[in-house]
Design a protein around this motif. Structure first.
Motif, PDB file in Angstrom:
ATOM      1  N   ALA A  28      52.047  46.447  44.648  1.00 41.71           N
ATOM      2  CA  ALA A  28      53.240  47.092  44.095  1.00 41.71           C
ATOM      3  C   ALA A  28      54.477  46.232  44.319  1.00 41.71           C
ATOM      4  CB  ALA A  28      53.431  48.469  44.716  1.00 41.71           C
ATOM      5  N   GLN A  29      54.583  45.597  45.480  1.00 40.52           N
ATOM      6  CA  GLN A  29      55.738  44.755  45.754  1.00 40.52           C
ATOM      7  C   GLN A  29      55.736  43.538  44.842  1.00 40.52           C
ATOM      8  OE1 GLN A  29      56.572  41.640  47.117  1.00 40.52           O
ATOM      9  NE2 GLN A  29      58.719  42.159  47.322  1.00 40.52           N
ATOM     10  N   VAL A  30      54.570  42.969  44.585  1.00 38.98           N
ATOM     11  CA  VAL A  30      54.487  41.836  43.652  1.00 38.98           C
ATOM     12  C   VAL A  30      54.930  42.285  42.269  1.00 38.98           C
ATOM     13  CG1 VAL A  30      52.911  40.232  42.503  1.00 38.98           C
ATOM     14  CG2 VAL A  30      52.703  40.637  44.954  1.00 38.98           C
ATOM     15  N   LEU A  31      54.459  43.440  41.835  1.00 37.24           N
ATOM     16  CA  LEU A  31      54.812  43.969  40.517  1.00 37.24           C
ATOM     17  C   LEU A  31      56.311  44.217  40.397  1.00 37.24           C
ATOM     18  CD1 LEU A  31      53.613  44.919  37.841  1.00 37.24           C
ATOM     19  CD2 LEU A  31      53.367  47.183  38.849  1.00 37.24           C
ATOM     20  N   ILE A  32      56.908  44.742  41.442  1.00 38.08           N
ATOM     21  CA  ILE A  32      58.349  45.017  41.436  1.00 38.08           C
ATOM     22  C   ILE A  32      59.151  43.718  41.348  1.00 38.08           C
ATOM     23  CG2 ILE A  32      60.241  45.827  42.904  1.00 38.08           C
ATOM     24  CD1 ILE A  32      58.311  48.024  43.880  1.00 38.08           C
ATOM     25  N   SER A  33      58.633  42.644  41.929  1.00 36.18           N
ATOM     26  CA  SER A  33      59.392  41.392  41.977  1.00 36.18           C
ATOM     27  C   SER A  33      59.276  40.547  40.710  1.00 36.18           C
ATOM     28  CB  SER A  33      58.948  40.557  43.179  1.00 36.18           C
ATOM     29  OG  SER A  33      57.658  40.044  42.980  1.00 36.18           O
ATOM     30  N   LEU A  34      58.374  40.882  39.798  1.00 33.70           N
ATOM     31  CA  LEU A  34      58.177  40.056  38.600  1.00 33.70           C
ATOM     32  C   LEU A  34      59.437  39.888  37.750  1.00 33.70           C
ATOM     33  CD1 LEU A  34      54.595  41.025  37.386  1.00 33.70           C
ATOM     34  CD2 LEU A  34      55.333  38.994  38.632  1.00 33.70           C
ATOM     35  N   PRO A  35      60.215  40.958  37.485  1.00 33.24           N
ATOM     36  CA  PRO A  35      61.411  40.751  36.651  1.00 33.24           C
ATOM     37  C   PRO A  35      62.479  39.876  37.307  1.00 33.24           C
ATOM     38  CG  PRO A  35      60.850  43.088  36.774  1.00 33.24           C
ATOM     39  CD  PRO A  35      59.984  42.375  37.761  1.00 33.24           C
ATOM     40  N   ASP A  36      62.427  39.725  38.635  1.00 34.22           N
ATOM     41  CA  ASP A  36      63.432  38.936  39.351  1.00 34.22           C
ATOM     42  C   ASP A  36      63.077  37.459  39.458  1.00 34.22           C
ATOM     43  OD1 ASP A  36      64.787  41.307  39.803  1.00 34.22           O
ATOM     44  OD2 ASP A  36      63.809  41.648  41.731  1.00 34.22           O
ATOM     45  N   GLU A  37      61.951  37.060  38.893  1.00 34.58           N
ATOM     46  CA  GLU A  37      61.477  35.688  39.061  1.00 34.58           C
ATOM     47  C   GLU A  37      62.471  34.618  38.620  1.00 34.58           C
ATOM     48  OE1 GLU A  37      59.750  31.900  38.099  1.00 34.58           O
ATOM     49  OE2 GLU A  37      60.369  33.347  36.601  1.00 34.58           O
ATOM     50  N   PRO A  38      63.134  34.745  37.467  1.00 30.31           N
ATOM     51  CA  PRO A  38      64.073  33.672  37.088  1.00 30.31           C
ATOM     52  C   PRO A  38      65.217  33.488  38.089  1.00 30.31           C
ATOM     53  CG  PRO A  38      63.570  35.046  35.194  1.00 30.31           C
ATOM     54  CD  PRO A  38      62.991  35.728  36.390  1.00 30.31           C
TER      55      PRO A  38
END
Length: 87
Positions: free
Chosen positions: A51-61
């Motif tokens: 879940a934490q990985v999924l939450i962080s995906l939009p913040d990658e850039p």
């Protein structure tokens, strides 16, 4: 400690939410630490870390620009999304 930015914060989430909170609830209801079903908590650790990985995906850039060491930065958005589905 800001481990989410320095790397492996997903496992801190996994251990905290998937292991720490259930054990705390179990102990609060009168259970003994020796009788905690530790192996049964493993799926919760994996789900919380995922879940934490999924939450962080939009913040990658922005995480990449700020040189944060998140899962999505280390593996890329595509691979991270694939890992989430696999888990």
């Amino acid at each position: 400690f800001r481990l989410s930015y320095r790397g492996y914060g997903e496992w801190v989430w996994g251990l905290g939410l998937g292991l720490g909170l259930p054990v705390l609830g179990y102990l609060a209801q009168g259970g003994a630490i020796v009788s905690v079903p530790w192996l049964a908590l493993l799926p919760g650790v994996l789900v919380a870390a995922t879940a934490q990985v999924l939450i962080s995906l939009p913040d990658e850039p922005s995480d990449r620009r700020l040189e944060r060491n998140t899962y999505a930065v280390r593996f890329g958005v595509g691979a991270s999304a694939r890992h989430v589905v696999q888990l």
